[in-house]
Design a protein around this motif. Sequence first.
Motif, PDB file in Angstrom:
ATOM      1  N   ALA A 141       0.823  -1.212   0.000  1.00 13.36           N
ATOM      2  CA  ALA A 141       0.000   0.000   0.000  1.00 13.36           C
ATOM      3  C   ALA A 141       0.857   1.261   0.000  1.00 13.36           C
ATOM      4  O   ALA A 141       0.448   2.296  -0.528  1.00 13.36           O
ATOM      5  CB  ALA A 141      -0.948  -0.003   1.200  1.00 13.36           C
ATOM      6  N   ARG A 174      -3.884   6.412  -4.146  1.00 12.51           N
ATOM      7  CA  ARG A 174      -3.235   6.804  -2.891  1.00 12.51           C
ATOM      8  C   ARG A 174      -4.010   7.879  -2.128  1.00 12.51           C
ATOM      9  O   ARG A 174      -3.804   8.030  -0.908  1.00 12.51           O
ATOM     10  CB  ARG A 174      -1.819   7.306  -3.183  1.00 12.51           C
ATOM     11  N   LEU A 177      -5.309   7.491   1.583  1.00 13.96           N
ATOM     12  CA  LEU A 177      -4.710   6.263   2.118  1.00 13.96           C
ATOM     13  C   LEU A 177      -4.633   6.268   3.653  1.00 13.96           C
ATOM     14  O   LEU A 177      -4.978   5.285   4.316  1.00 13.96           O
ATOM     15  CB  LEU A 177      -3.308   6.094   1.504  1.00 13.96           C
ATOM     16  N   GLU A 181      -6.291   3.576   6.061  1.00 14.36           N
ATOM     17  CA  GLU A 181      -5.447   2.701   6.864  1.00 14.36           C
ATOM     18  C   GLU A 181      -5.883   2.739   8.334  1.00 14.36           C
ATOM     19  O   GLU A 181      -5.930   1.689   9.003  1.00 14.36           O
ATOM     20  CB  GLU A 181      -3.973   3.094   6.729  1.00 14.36           C
ATOM     21  N   LEU A 374      -6.740  -0.053   0.412  1.00 12.77           N
ATOM     22  CA  LEU A 374      -5.965   1.119   0.814  1.00 12.77           C
ATOM     23  C   LEU A 374      -5.482   1.940  -0.370  1.00 12.77           C
ATOM     24  O   LEU A 374      -5.488   3.174  -0.303  1.00 12.77           O
ATOM     25  CB  LEU A 374      -4.747   0.682   1.647  1.00 12.77           C
ATOM     26  N   ALA A 375      -5.075   1.292  -1.442  1.00 12.43           N
ATOM     27  CA  ALA A 375      -4.285   2.007  -2.454  1.00 12.43           C
ATOM     28  C   ALA A 375      -4.742   1.789  -3.891  1.00 12.43           C
ATOM     29  O   ALA A 375      -4.044   2.188  -4.823  1.00 12.43           O
ATOM     30  CB  ALA A 375      -2.813   1.594  -2.327  1.00 12.43           C
TER      31      ALA A 375
END
Lengths: 445, 445
Positions: A141, A174, A177, A181, A374-375
Amino acid sequence: MTATPARITAVDTYDIRFPTSRELDGSDAMNPDPDYSAAYVVLRTDAGDGLEGHGFTFTIGRGNDVQVAAIGALRPHLLGRSVDALCADPGSLNRDLIGDSQLRWLGPEKGVMHMAIGAVVNAVWDLAAKREGQPLWRLLAHADPAWLVSQIDFRYIVDALTPEEALRMLREGRTGLAEREAALLERGYPGYTTSPGWLGYSDEKLTRLAKQAVADGFTQIKLKVGADLADDVRRMRTARAAVGSRIRIAIDANQRWNIGEAVAWTRALAEFDPYWIEEPTSPDDILGHAAVREGVTPVKVATGEHVQNRVVFKQLLQAGAIDVLQIDAARVGGVNENLAILLLAAKFGVPVCPHAGGVGLCELVQHLSMFDYLALSGTTDDRVIEYVDHLHEHFTDPVKLREGHYLAPLAPGFSATMHPGSLAAYRYPDGGFWAVDLAGREEVA
Amino acid sequence: MTATPARITAVDTYDIRFPTSRELDGSDAMNPDPDYSAAYVVLRTDAGDGLEGHGFTFTIGRGNDVQVAAIGALRPHLLGRSVDALCADPGSLNRDLIGDSQLRWLGPEKGVMHMAIGAVVNAVWDLAAKREGQPLWRLLAHADPAWLVSQIDFRYIVDALTPEEALRMLREGRTGLAEREAALLERGYPGYTTSPGWLGYSDEKLTRLAKQAVADGFTQIKLKVGADLADDVRRMRTARAAVGSRIRIAIDANQRWNIGEAVAWTRALAEFDPYWIEEPTSPDDILGHAAVREGVTPVKVATGEHVQNRVVFKQLLQAGAIDVLQIDAARVGGVNENLAILLLAAKFGVPVCPHAGGVGLCELVQHLSMFDYLALSGTTDDRVIEYVDHLHEHFTDPVKLREGHYLAPLAPGFSATMHPGSLAAYRYPDGGFWAVDLAGREEVA
């Protein structure tokens, strides 16, 4: 001590089998008596840091020895390789293995040899993440998007996804992110459970386990179907009565049907509101899945656990053949190919709901879904990771579920490491369990 | 002697490798240095008639040991089986092997495990034909159509071909059989040659071998392409100049390209009138082949040597993706699956031009084309069997070519039997040739 860079010094393989067929755990319409197994590999180095790379192919018993032999055939590609270079660029190994023209003949990119490549490539990612002191999901990630793109083999998929598009998607992925997270670490990633729905279970056991699944916080369960329609109608009615109308019930035919059968059988269960029909027919039948999807709408079509590589996934998406894409961490050529498949799914806007269960598949695939959240896709909407409560005790970092969610693993690596005691006991046919068991059978016979 | 029916008593396997890479025979854009190999199997019985069933998977070197291990994994399905029952119904073995749920996980129906099934199923057909005292083509051509239909696994293909259609086609295919058999015995079955066109050959050697091919009576040759466009333009011009305008020149990219590349490259060679472009891209890419076909018309699109099973062939036909279907005798699950594929091709009206070459592939596949001509398609128009003049000397009943035609083999069996001396010399790594060769390399090193 010398200044020589660390090298791969051993590629040790293990034929690990668990006697799961004795409890009918894992029974379905195509697989009545699986002995969940792993063709397991450990990469050792002379780095002196005590770190190893672990990986495996999941099989269901017979033939696990063939799979182990295939992993062993890759040994010359690994021995002596620089650990730093390998971990900095696992894609270099992926390209070398996929590109070995002699081994390629045995596929190409499918079946025993391709799964062997997946096992060793995943073992390298395990080692790379351990060396970084990160769980793999976090390493991926936070990786540079351009580096991630460099890890992908775009051969045969550029008509659907170019490196430039992939880079753009990963850069855009991104955004946000850090917030995601934090949410992942707080709540985990949603799962669903197949534990109630094996074909071999009684209606009483089905009801009990289905109610337990809801009590445990799952919002989706799955039933195996396809052996007998009358049984399936009764089991589906039983399951729906047990969980109520708000819980999703997926059904899974494990490739049992022809196209016409798939449509008719799914329609016959439609009154119980199945969420998706999984593996209605051959995993090779792209056009067939498209026809099934057209015939069973609004029931969704899901497949992927036996899809051999990115080229078939690409076509399933191009043909509009699936509503749900089910990656498997140990069927294709490892993390690198699964990155390509996650990108293809994101490009086509199809949610990824991984296949798991077996031996260690939950442990592995959670990392890929968490990276995706996440990414890349940035969401868990309509996304769930399969959960089956078998054999986790054999892993040093087993999955943890809370309120129907996979909690993000925090230990460095790919969660692929089995306890040395489990390897010693279940190594076939000479491990502690099997030596005693097979000797006992000989005495009886 | 007892009255016990004869049984299969041994399934002996051999890792046979020939050092072909040293001459660049067989070099193409994806396979620069093949060592043509066979994972070879011999079925032995206690019938006392001296007959054995021979079969093999063709590979190109590394991994041949994995393929041998996969064949060995099938041993329990064969040992102790009644020879009479097996030879009366090879389909029963085919179904058992395809249906072994644990082994199925390793495919399903693709790659190393599926090719292993093909090797042993073909070995049973070899034994069955030997016991009947017939070459396999003749056994198949004169077999009861209903029995032939019983030999086919229709799972996953009934949306394209039903057993009833297959039976009708095979019954109709018998009309005129005697006349065609006489013609076959007189003239043989047309072939084409790839021998001039390997990438590793000089222009001088290409010219010389192309002219020789025409002198030998071939009406089609084939060139490997795909490594370098400028080279291919020069080689194609050289070949066209050597053979003139009336000889067909097929080109073969061995999966080298993405879709766009395949179209552009083929168009760039169009001025030299290539007859077909073979394996332009991944053998798994059905939709991709359809796109290439649309882009390169009137050049035909051919594929099949790496197509894993009947399900993918079915879709290539359904999608209108190919003009020429190239079966391979040792890639899919044996004679039974190739019967299904021949019927699918006939149903869709697509000519079958088999892949051959390698080790023994010409020997095997001629039987299937000759059956197709005699009792199914009824024609050899636009149909040719690939011919490569390598390694035939290792077989007890090698193919015979005359004026560019394969002469019908007359010896009983499937022409799969290698000389015992060849097995002894080229068994890897301990056969006579390799023991000396590998010892010599160690001395040099």
